[in-house]
Design a protein around this motif. Structure first.
Motif, PDB file in Angstrom:
ATOM      1  N   GLU A 101     123.312  47.725  12.288  1.00  0.00           N
ATOM      2  CA  GLU A 101     124.472  47.780  13.195  1.00  0.00           C
ATOM      3  C   GLU A 101     125.452  46.641  12.928  1.00  0.00           C
ATOM      4  N   LEU A 105     129.241  48.000  12.174  1.00  0.00           N
ATOM      5  CA  LEU A 105     130.149  47.829  13.322  1.00  0.00           C
ATOM      6  C   LEU A 105     131.628  47.819  12.922  1.00  0.00           C
ATOM      7  N   ALA A 106     131.967  46.926  11.986  1.00  0.00           N
ATOM      8  CA  ALA A 106     133.377  46.820  11.611  1.00  0.00           C
ATOM      9  C   ALA A 106     133.895  48.076  10.883  1.00  0.00           C
ATOM     10  N   TRP A 109     134.458  50.662  13.734  1.00  0.00           N
ATOM     11  CA  TRP A 109     135.463  50.401  14.766  1.00  0.00           C
ATOM     12  C   TRP A 109     136.804  49.962  14.203  1.00  0.00           C
ATOM     13  N   VAL A 110     136.796  49.267  13.064  1.00  0.00           N
ATOM     14  CA  VAL A 110     138.069  48.801  12.511  1.00  0.00           C
ATOM     15  C   VAL A 110     138.619  49.815  11.517  1.00  0.00           C
ATOM     16  N   LYS A 112     137.485  53.007  11.279  1.00  0.00           N
ATOM     17  CA  LYS A 112     137.326  54.366  11.824  1.00  0.00           C
ATOM     18  C   LYS A 112     136.489  55.247  10.911  1.00  0.00           C
ATOM     19  N   LYS A 115     130.149  57.623  11.602  1.00  0.00           N
ATOM     20  CA  LYS A 115     128.938  56.808  11.714  1.00  0.00           C
ATOM     21  C   LYS A 115     127.969  57.031  10.541  1.00  0.00           C
ATOM     22  N   MET A 158     133.316  45.891   4.394  1.00  0.00           N
ATOM     23  CA  MET A 158     134.736  46.130   4.685  1.00  0.00           C
ATOM     24  C   MET A 158     135.542  46.240   3.394  1.00  0.00           C
TER      25      MET A 158
ATOM     26  N   LEU B 276     136.194  39.901  10.448  1.00  0.00           N
ATOM     27  CA  LEU B 276     135.980  41.298  10.076  1.00  0.00           C
ATOM     28  C   LEU B 276     137.177  42.165  10.466  1.00  0.00           C
ATOM     29  N   GLY B 277     138.219  41.540  10.982  1.00  0.00           N
ATOM     30  CA  GLY B 277     139.441  42.278  11.304  1.00  0.00           C
ATOM     31  C   GLY B 277     139.442  42.897  12.695  1.00  0.00           C
ATOM     32  N   MET B 278     138.566  42.427  13.587  1.00  0.00           N
ATOM     33  CA  MET B 278     138.525  43.040  14.917  1.00  0.00           C
ATOM     34  C   MET B 278     139.644  42.508  15.794  1.00  0.00           C
ATOM     35  N   ARG B 282     138.341  44.713  20.876  1.00  0.00           N
ATOM     36  CA  ARG B 282     137.119  45.140  20.178  1.00  0.00           C
ATOM     37  C   ARG B 282     136.135  43.998  20.148  1.00  0.00           C
ATOM     38  N   LEU B 286     132.647  44.601  21.954  1.00  0.00           N
ATOM     39  CA  LEU B 286     131.502  44.898  21.091  1.00  0.00           C
ATOM     40  C   LEU B 286     130.630  43.683  20.819  1.00  0.00           C
ATOM     41  N   ILE B 287     131.225  42.522  20.768  1.00  0.00           N
ATOM     42  CA  ILE B 287     130.462  41.345  20.336  1.00  0.00           C
ATOM     43  C   ILE B 287     130.228  40.374  21.488  1.00  0.00           C
TER      44      ILE B 287
END
Lengths: 247, 377
Positions: A101, A105-106, A109-110, A112, A115, A158, B276-278, B282, B286-287
């Motif tokens: 996870e 995660l990134a 969520w970043v 898109k 999953k 990423m 990480l670009g969040m 976010r 999330l964190i």
């Protein structure tokens, strides 16, 4: 600025309160170049690379990363951070999430990413850092070396163009340093643009295209590893090398 | 080297029941004296309390076998030598304790709401519940259903809130206050730590003001002053006014508790998320918050229990919660003088709920310590 520079720092100045931590720093990094930054503690090397992805704000001068200038513009900052991965001294894994996870995660969520695709990507990255069997554990259950490799995998997921390493092995027990350095060497051989702040001079000799020596907020010397280690120009560099190599 | 391979056992006197007794109860002579004294006190107290609450108590009939309808018929009033608690008062007034003055014809709606509340809590209580996701959807829409069910509308006859009372009011105030204050508290905590000075100042002012004022003052404020802020002609329900006051009060406390959790998160977590670009939201959702809330579970439950008990203060603005109904019953000449029974019952009900919350918090802490994921899915 040369055409191929992917990172360009020009006359960068920064103060912490009254303390002048970066003084007229100039640095050009070309694509696929591997830079190792060294220097005594408090010399501003961490601050410099943290300015490159805007974890720290510079107050004068300009920083351009992959054609994007870092200013107060939040969109630019987000775009730069998507290009630049970072690995920290303290790993900074997310302790409430499993290894898998942490990595997915990134992307989810970043970027898109769906999953399932992100999970596949995470497993590929874990193969690269050689710990796929740890995917479902939590960071607290891993050794320091394993945690740092997960942190590298998390950044790589990423798909960054540039990787920044802020003393990645300084918090590790001696016997774990090698497993992390091995992963970094693989990464360097794969053609990643890297800026590494480290005291691992063996790593620097094998991997670096260029050495940067900093002291008191200034870049004192920039040279090829061969020249840097065998024939440094400045007395400050000589002193530093004599101290660090004769430990 | 391996010749001596027997496993050495600890000395007998430190294990087993005897070992436990020796270490914990009879370690030295002071320890033994205290143990004996406590045992003596329990020996005196436990039989007496069991006798008073159960064995000699009246439940529905007194010792003559008559059904009790007023305090004069209680065994202990007929014959002081004979008889303990007179629970008949609870039996007779049970409806009021649980529903207040809710019309009897419509009371199934309250019962249904109680049952639905239990179902809405299920997915929060058991993370491993099958089909938890669908139960959670129900939890989210439950407040809306409960509103129409209890208050009326959508084809239900309206039941004005001044007919609500007893446990119903206690639960409505407690649950709504806690549930609403949680998200508001999170926003206030984030706001107070914001780098934008206007937002941070507003949140700080709000928190400090609300926290610096007694709940009773806020309740009066809600009753008297809230209507002044509304446009003319719009009347705000009394219970809603109290709810606003209770929610504001609780969210200020919740904000400070969550801020404590936020402060415990190392800066490296923020840096890793940013690198990480969040985005800000976010990163927090999330964190940061999942970790901060996890750390703050004990104080969150602590303030929630506090609020649940503080809802009894609404009695001073004329709303009859569980304790209010109890005091009302005491004022009834039929039941004059039965304060032990009534306060005992009210305390017991409150204790059941708050003890449940406390056990739930322990369960959560234990579960999260073992590393099972929470919140981030």
């Amino acid at each position: 600025m040369s055409e191929e520079s992917i990172i360009s720092l020009k006359n960068v100045n920064k103060w912490f309160g009254d303390f002048h931590v970066l003084q007229d720093v100039n640095l050009e990094v070309k694509k696929k170049e591997r830079i190792v930054v060294c220097g005594p503690s408090g010399s501003g090397k961490s601050t410099m690379i943290r300015c490159i992805n805007r974890l720290e704000e510079h107050q004068e001068g300009s920083i351009v990363v992959d054609g994007i200038e870092l200013t107060g513009n939040l969109k630019n900052i987000d775009n730069v951070r998507k290009e630049v991965g970072m690995v920290f001294q303290q790993f900074n894994l997310f302790p409430h999430l499993s290894v898998k996870e942490n990595i997915t995660l990134a992307p989810i969520w970043v970027k898109k990413m769906p999953k399932a695709e992100a999970e596949e990507l995470a497993m590929r990255q874990l193969e690269i850092v050689k710990i796929p069997e740890q995917a479902n554990k939590y960071p607290g259950q891993l050794s320091g070396g394993q945690q740092q490799r997960v942190a590298i995998a998390r950044s790589l997921a990423m798909n960054p163009n540039i990787m920044l390493f802020d003393e990645p092995t300084s918090a590790l027990d001696p016997e774990m340093i090698k497993e992390v350095l091995d992963v970094m060497v693989d990464l360097a051989n794969g053609g990643m643009t890297m800026i590494v702040v480290t005291h691992e001079m063996g790593f620097a000799k094998t991997v670096a295209d260029r050495m940067v020596f900093m002291d008191e907020g200034k870049i004192v010397e920039e040279a090829s590893p061969d020249k840097f280690f065998n024939n440094p120009e400045s007395d400050r560099t000589k002193l530093f090398l004599s101290q660090i190599l004769h430990q | 080297m391996n010749e001596i391979n027997e496993v050495r056992k600890p000395p007998v006197a430190t294990t087993g029941i005897i070992g436990w007794l020796r270490i914990n109860l009879f370690f030295n002579w002071t320890n033994s004296l205290i143990t004996l004294f406590v045992i003596y006190c329990l020996y005196q107290f436990i039989p007496w309390i069991l006798d008073w609450t159960i064995f000699s108590a009246d439940f529905k009939y007194n010792y003559l076998g008559e059904q009790i309808t007023n305090q004069e018929m209680c065994s202990r009033n007929l014959d002081p030598e004979n008889g303990g608690a007179c629970w008949a008062v609870i039996y007779v007034r049970f409806y009021q304790f649980i529903y207040g003055f809710y019309p009897k014809v419509e009371v199934w709606r309250v019962n249904l709401a109680y049952v639905m509340l239990a179902f809405a809590l299920l997915p929060l209580l058991y993370a491993k519940l099958p089909y938890r996701k669908y139960f959670l959807y129900f939890t989210y829409i439950f407040p809306v259903i409960a509103y129409f069910l209890l208050n009326g509308g959508l084809g239900f006859t309206e039941v004005s809130t001044n007919k609500w009372g007893g446990l119903l009011v206690t639960l409505v105030l407690g649950c709504t206050g806690i549930a609403l204050a949680f998200p508001i508290g999170i926003m206030l905590a984030l706001g107070r730590r914001s780098k934008l000075p206007v937002i941070s100042m507003m949140c700080t002012l709000f928190i400090e003001f609300i926290r610096g004022v007694p709940l009773i003052t806020l309740l009066f404020f809600g009753m008297v002053m809230l209507p002044l802020f509304l446009p003319e002609g719009i009347d705000m329900d009394g219970l809603v006014r109290v709810l606003v006051a209770v929610t504001l009060f609780q969210s200020a406390y919740m904000a400070e508790v969550i801020r404590g959790g936020l402060q415990a998160i190392p800066p490296g977590q923020y840096e890793a998320a940013k690198s990480l670009g969040m985005s800000y939201w976010r990163m927090n959702l999330l964190i940061i918050l999942p970790q901060a809330i996890r750390i703050s579970i004990p104080p969150i439950v602590n303030t929630s229990i506090g609020l649940f008990k503080d809802t009894t203060l609404v009695i001073i603005v004329g709303i009859l919660d569980l304790l209010g109904i109890g005091r009302g019953t005491l004022a009834d000449t039929n039941w004059l003088g039965l304060s032990y029974e009534i306060y005992f019952f009210v305390s017991l009900v409150f204790f059941i709920f708050t003890f449940g919350m406390s056990r739930y918090s322990l369960y959560l802490e234990k579960k999260l310590k073992t590393g099972i994921n929470m919140g981030a899915e």
